[in-house]
Design an enzyme around this catalytic site. Structure first.
Site, PDB file in Angstrom:
ATOM      1  N   HIS A 159     -21.372  25.368   3.510  1.00  0.00           N
ATOM      2  CA  HIS A 159     -20.350  26.403   3.316  1.00  0.00           C
ATOM      3  C   HIS A 159     -20.895  27.515   2.438  1.00  0.00           C
ATOM      4  CE1 HIS A 159     -19.964  23.098   0.435  1.00  0.00           C
ATOM      5  NE2 HIS A 159     -19.699  24.024  -0.478  1.00  0.00           N
TER       6      HIS A 159
ATOM      7  N   HIS B 119     -19.871  30.314  -0.204  1.00  0.00           N
ATOM      8  CA  HIS B 119     -18.801  30.763  -1.100  1.00  0.00           C
ATOM      9  C   HIS B 119     -18.797  32.289  -1.150  1.00  0.00           C
ATOM     10  CE1 HIS B 119     -18.139  26.869  -3.359  1.00  0.00           C
ATOM     11  NE2 HIS B 119     -19.362  26.624  -2.903  1.00  0.00           N
TER      12      HIS B 119
HETATM   13  P1  5GP Z   1     -19.821  22.959  -3.324  1.00  0.00           P
HETATM   14  O1  5GP Z   1     -19.928  22.510  -4.749  1.00  0.00           O
HETATM   15  O2  5GP Z   1     -20.063  21.831  -2.352  1.00  0.00           O
HETATM   16  O3  5GP Z   1     -20.671  24.174  -3.033  1.00  0.00           O
HETATM   17  O4  5GP Z   1     -18.348  23.475  -3.165  1.00  0.00           O
HETATM   18  C1  5GP Z   1     -17.332  22.753  -2.585  1.00  0.00           C
HETATM   19  C2  5GP Z   1     -16.077  23.600  -2.719  1.00  0.00           C
HETATM   20  O5  5GP Z   1     -15.087  23.075  -1.860  1.00  0.00           O
HETATM   21  C3  5GP Z   1     -15.489  23.600  -4.141  1.00  0.00           C
HETATM   22  O6  5GP Z   1     -15.438  24.931  -4.625  1.00  0.00           O
HETATM   23  C4  5GP Z   1     -14.101  22.989  -3.956  1.00  0.00           C
HETATM   24  O7  5GP Z   1     -13.120  23.595  -4.751  1.00  0.00           O
HETATM   25  C5  5GP Z   1     -13.835  23.193  -2.479  1.00  0.00           C
HETATM   26  N1  5GP Z   1     -12.996  22.174  -1.872  1.00  0.00           N
HETATM   27  C6  5GP Z   1     -13.158  20.836  -1.982  1.00  0.00           C
HETATM   28  N2  5GP Z   1     -12.210  20.187  -1.281  1.00  0.00           N
HETATM   29  C7  5GP Z   1     -11.432  21.138  -0.695  1.00  0.00           C
HETATM   30  C8  5GP Z   1     -10.275  21.080   0.160  1.00  0.00           C
HETATM   31  O8  5GP Z   1      -9.791  20.025   0.541  1.00  0.00           O
HETATM   32  N3  5GP Z   1      -9.745  22.272   0.551  1.00  0.00           N
HETATM   33  C9  5GP Z   1     -10.277  23.463   0.150  1.00  0.00           C
HETATM   34  N4  5GP Z   1      -9.663  24.560   0.599  1.00  0.00           N
HETATM   35  N5  5GP Z   1     -11.366  23.552  -0.649  1.00  0.00           N
HETATM   36  C10 5GP Z   1     -11.927  22.403  -1.074  1.00  0.00           C
END
Ligand code: 5GP
Ligand code: ZN
Length: 141
Positions: free
Chosen positions: A99, A101
């Site tokens: 993903h 951001h």
């Molecule tokens: P990472 O640390 O993997 O780059 O970011 C994962 C992101 O996914 C985090 O910013 C977290 O807040 C978001 N996230 C995790 N679970 C969910 C969810 O169920 N729904 C949404 N909309 N965001 C999520």
């Protein structure tokens, strides 16, 4: 990947505030934003790493993410935005569905990336650049 939360969001099995989708990608609000309006842009197909995402999908992710950044800047009165992608647990990846951001930024938002600036020891920068150049020429051509 039935146990992947982002696949479940794509499939509508769990709710999310989707703001855009097409045949390749989907964008929705991050549930715990760095700043309000923080968006995640994902491929609809499950990939853990950005490196396996087909080029057309990766290109669409980047194009849509940067447009969302500009919209947040204009419409929500932020001053700029960061695009951030964590690939691998040590890089901070928590959800193992790649993903991007889109983090809207304000001059006074109080958020600081923990960024550092090392100095290369003699010879190392040339060595790394030459090695990467050769491997990329082999893989990408
Ligand atoms: P990472 O640390 O993997 O780059 O970011 C994962 C992101 O996914 C985090 O910013 C977290 O807040 C978001 N996230 C995790 N679970 C969910 C969810 O169920 N729904 C949404 N909309 N965001 C999520
Ligand atoms: Zn997934």
């Amino acid at each position: 990947m039935s146990d992947c939360i982002f696949c479940k969001i794509v499939g509508g099995e769990i709710p999310a505030r989707k703001i855009y989708e097409d045949e390749l990608i989907c964008a929705f609000l991050d549930i715990s934003p760095i700043n309000f309006g923080h968006v995640l842009v994902i491929p609809k197909e499950h990939h853990q790493s950005a490196s396996t995402v087909p080029e057309a999908t990766a290109g669409r992710m980047f194009a849509v993410a940067s447009r969302i950044g500009i919209l947040l800047k204009r419409r929500e009165e932020y001053d700029g935005y960061n695009l951030h992608l964590a690939d691998g647990t040590v890089a901070g990846q928590v959800v193992m569905h790649v993903h991007m951001h889109v983090v809207p930024r304000g001059a006074e938002d109080g958020f600081r990336w923990n960024w550092r600036q090392l100095a290369y020891p003699e010879g190392m920068a040339d060595e790394i650049a030459a090695s990467l150049r050769a491997k990329l020429a082999e893989k990408i051509g």
